[in-house]
Write an enzyme that holds these catalytic residues in place. Structure first.
Site, short mmCIF file in Angstrom:
data_model
loop_
_atom_site.label_atom_id
_atom_site.label_comp_id
_atom_site.label_asym_id
_atom_site.label_seq_id
_atom_site.Cartn_x
_atom_site.Cartn_y
_atom_site.Cartn_z
N ASP A 25 -22.76 51.23 91.80
CA ASP A 25 -24.22 51.29 91.78
C ASP A 25 -24.70 49.90 91.37
O ASP A 25 -24.63 49.53 90.20
CB ASP A 25 -24.68 52.37 90.79
N LYS A 87 -31.77 41.83 92.40
CA LYS A 87 -31.90 42.80 93.49
C LYS A 87 -33.28 42.76 94.13
O LYS A 87 -33.44 43.03 95.31
CB LYS A 87 -31.61 44.19 92.94
N GLU A 184 -28.91 55.41 97.54
CA GLU A 184 -28.81 55.88 96.15
C GLU A 184 -29.17 57.35 95.97
O GLU A 184 -28.42 58.09 95.33
CB GLU A 184 -29.65 54.96 95.24
N ASP A 206 -36.00 59.14 92.56
CA ASP A 206 -35.17 58.07 91.97
C ASP A 206 -36.03 56.85 91.64
O ASP A 206 -36.39 56.07 92.52
CB ASP A 206 -34.07 57.71 92.99
#
Lengths: 625, 172
Positions: A25, A87, A184, A206
């Protein structure tokens, strides 16, 4: 020294041995690595027992690279060289991001992916992410005791093609074999679904550090079918920190602060946010570099008010996803919360209120994605797993082409199940036209300027014909990683057209190769330096031993023999003390071997002598043989 | 690659009315065997074959799942092109109906009236259901020209529904 023979990794593996595969992850704030051992998915911890690796990379003054907690601790001292939340920059240009509050020296790349100038040189977000992946790869290989066959790396479901490609490139730079890029929320659904034997329609909400995803999935007998996904790839827990940060500045009437103080106060803001999960108010105190003192108290009520628009921003994509799946709230069996930011009570309340049911929180929201990715990695690597797992995922954003007038014509609609291929036919506009350019875009809007430019293709080698006679069939394929590829063919003449791909964002093949090469030569230089150091250490310990031996047992040798040994000692010493540029590990090793050979007889004689010495004056009974 | 008959692929009779549960379970069965996830460590040739089978299965599933696309596909198997850019003749009353819908969407969008849009969506949904009933009969009795009319109407109604959803999304 051929006593320990260690076989090449992978080569000694028995035919049906468990293959080492991990799920990673790669988060905005924290990253994790997990694997399936004895049928159970578990997160791998570091030497200090931490499961999380802060996604922070610091380029140190001595050329080293620090990743994780120590880098995070240094962020407010050295903000320009300590990259957090890389990211958010993946597959993005400078115009796509909010550069305020960012302490970095950005390099504008003419609409290409942004870069950051650090003391270690100019770094792309891909290289920064690769450092995080390398750290996790090392952790996994150390912990599992072998080389990894491959990894499943998770990406936000709402990541577009450029962001996905950037993630895959980062993995390649880190030396990881990517088995699959996995969304994800889908990974979370796998972990939750298998853990709870869930069947029916579920929603995964999420909210991570920097991205928000909502996915609607149908779970049935080990098949996880994504019905719709939506989200915001620039909304996350970080934004809540920023709201608190701005509030602090406003409350304490501070002047605009420098980069160090910005990082300091953002850290304080994050701590306050976390504190407010279980407390009614948070005290925020800090002394800035200017000497100004910050001392304010933030209540839960104030925090909720500050962030209510952010919470609302998650509900619009939620509605869209439900509508795309043609479902009502009553159809949803459960809502699983994923991501550290879903610990905030106002999020839980908003979700409960929207879905008219309490969200499911029985799996750790920080770990659930990595755990699910590990299960998928285990299946993909070919290890037998109990459940017959199948994931059917979708493309999050429509793919289209630029047509006349700057409009976008959709070729592949969002939420289409992957893999998918669609063909579109084009024709020439002018007589004798041999080339045409095609612009691929991703997004839901009608105007080219409102969508994301993915690539421009040039079709060349079209046989000259009258206008409108050529029929060029362009096929767009999106694979199970959600990545696009394009091929083209002129139908009448069956000529395969050449495609020149220029990715609008992301790296070209040459850039990647160059990075791999420079990474390789750096690694090669490191290896040589290490070999030299090792050779010197070996040589010096041999010299030391021989000098001692000569002092003790020099009488066992003839003058001639001593002379030969002295020559070899001098030669070795000359090699060890050669100038930095001339120092050569091989030469040292050769001289060491020569000295070893010259002293072989001496060693044998010393052995005999020491045995005689030890035996002198003792009878057999006393000998411990 | 020879073109696959979508009904044969899912072991379904070549009719308009179909058992969605069988379609779903057979689709999943094919994907379980052919999905690229099953071939991650296979040879490039096997990977390519898996990609092709999985892609075809997805395309076939989407086509048969949507009543409008399914009807158009059934017609195409009989050599009839339902949606043709040069020939989109519609009965006058249906054209009127379409125009009314479009006007209603525009008005509701300008008035930011989501509930009217949702009502329209439902209204068209009901009209679509009754068209599907007619299509069952038309295909059963092989009345292809009537079926072509109904199919066109159904596909146009799908487009109107998509536009309504887009409008609602804009207003959200």
């Amino acid at each position: 020294m051929a006593l320990l023979q260690i076989s090449e990794p992978g080569q000694s593996a028995a035919p049906h041995q468990h293959k080492l595969a991990v799920g990673i992850d790669l988060g905005t704030t924290n990253s994790l690595v997990a694997t399936v051992r004895s049928g159970l998915s578990s997160v791998l911890i570091d030497d200090d027992g931490h499961a999380l690796l802060p996604s922070v990379v610091r380029y140190l003054p001595d050329g080293d690279i620090d990743v994780g907690y120590s880098a995070q601790a240094a962020q407010s001292q050295d903000p320009a060289n300590t990259i957090i939340s890389a990211k958010r920059f993946m597959g993005r240009g400078l115009k796509d991001i909010d550069v305020s509050l960012q302490p970095y020296h950005f390099v504008d790349n003419n609409n290409e992916m942004l870069q950051i100038e650090t003391r270690a040189g100019i770094k792309s977000p891909i290289e920064v992410s690769a450092e995080i992946l390398k750290a996790l790869k090392n952790r996994a290989e150390k912990s599992l005791g072998g080389e990894l066959v491959g990894a499943v790396i998770t990406v936000p479901a709402y990541f577009d093609d450029a962001q996905r490609q950037a993630t895959k490139d980062a993995a390649r730079l880190a030396g990881l074999n990517v088995l699959r890029l996995l969304n994800e929320p889908t990974a979370a659904a796998v972990a939750y679904g298998l853990d709870n034997a869930a069947e029916g329609t579920y929603v995964i909400y999420d909210l991570g550090g920097g991205t928000f995803d909502i996915s609607v999935l149908k779970l049935s007998k080990g098949v996880f079918e994504v019905l719709a996904t939506n989200g915001d790839s620039a909304l996350g827990g970080d934004d809540f920190d920023r709201r608190i940060f701005c509030w602090i500045l406003e409350q304490s009437k501070c002047k605009p602060v420098n980069a160090q103080d910005t990082r300091l106060l953002l850290t304080k803001a994050r701590e306050a946010k976390e504190w407010l999960t279980d407390h009614a108010s948070a005290q925020i105190t800090s002394i800035l570099s200017t000497g100004e003192v910050v001392n304010v108290s933030l209540s839960t009520k104030q925090f909720n008010e500050l962030t209510q628009t952010l919470v609302a921003k998650t509900l619009a994509p939620t509605k869209k996803a439900l509508r795309d799946a043609s479902l009502d709230i009553e159809d949803i069996k459960g809502v699983v919360l994923v991501g550290g930011a879903t610990r905030m009570p106002q999020i839980r309340l908003a979700v409960a209120d929207f879905f008219k049911q309490s969200p499911l929180t029985n799996l750790d929201p920080d770990k659930i994605v990595a755990l699910g990715a590990a299960i998928q990695a285990n299946t993909l690597a070919g290890n037998k797993s109990g459940a017959d797992l199948l994931l059917l995922d979708v493309i999050p954003l429509s793919l289209g082409l630029e047509t006349m007038g700057g409009l976008v014509e959709k070729i592949i609609p969002r939420n289409a199940t992957l893999p998918i291929a669609r063909a579109q036919e084009f024709t020439t506009f002018k007589d004798g036209q041999t080339a045409m350019s095609i612009h691929v875009l991703q997004g839901e809007r009608e105007l080219v300027s409102d969508c994301r430019s993915l690539a421009r293709f040039e079709l060349r080698g079209i046989p000259p014909m009258v206008a409108g006679a050529a029929r060029i069939r362009v096929t767009f394929t999106v694979d199970a990683d959600g990545l696009l590829s394009v091929s083209a063919r002129e139908i009448a003449s069956n000529v395969e057209a050449n495609i020149v791909v220029k990715p609008s964002y992301g790296l070209s093949e040459e850039q990647i190769l160059a990075m791999l090469k420079s990474g390789f030569s750096a690694a090669e230089a490191d290896k040589q330096a290490r070999a030299l150091a090792e050779a010197k250490v070996d040589a010096e310990s041999l010299l030391e031993a021989i000098k001692n031996a000569l002092q003790q047992d020099g009488h066992l040798l003839s003058l001639n023999e001593i002379k030969t040994i002295r020559e070899k000692i001098d030669a070795l010493q000359a090699n060890i003390h050669a100038g930095a540029g001339d120092a050569n590990s091989n030469a040292i090793i050769r001289a060491t071997e020569a000295l070893n050979a010259a002293t072989e007889n001496f060693a044998a004689r010393r052995m005999d002598a020491s045995v005689s010495r030890a035996l002198a004056g003792k009878n057999l009974e006393n000998l411990n043989l | 690659m020879p073109s696959t008959n979508y009904f044969e692929l899912f072991k379904l009779p070549q009719t308009f009315s179909l058992d969605v549960a069988i379609l779903e379970s057979n689709y999943r069965k094919i994907q379980s065997e052919s999905h690229p996830d099953r071939f991650v460590t296979a040879s490039p040739a096997e990977k390519l074959a898996s990609m092709q089978t999985a892609t075809t299965a997805n395309e076939a599933y989407q086509t048969l799942k949507s009543p409008g696309l399914r009807a158009a596909y059934l017609l195409s198997l009989q050599g009839v092109t339902a949606i043709d850019e040069k020939n989109n003749q519609m009965p006058a009353d249906f054209l009127m109906q379409q125009m009314e819908w479009r006007e209603a969407i525009e008005d509701a969008e300008n008035a930011s009236d989501v509930s009217t849009l949702e009502n329209l969506l439902e209204e068209i949904g009901i009209a679509g259901k009754s068209l599907q009933e007619s299509l069952k009969n038309q295909f059963q009795h092989n009345h292809l020209s009537e079926a072509t009319d109904s199919t066109r109407k159904l596909i146009f109604m799908d487009k109107v529904r998509a536009d309504i959803l887009k409008s609602i999304e804009k207003l959200d």
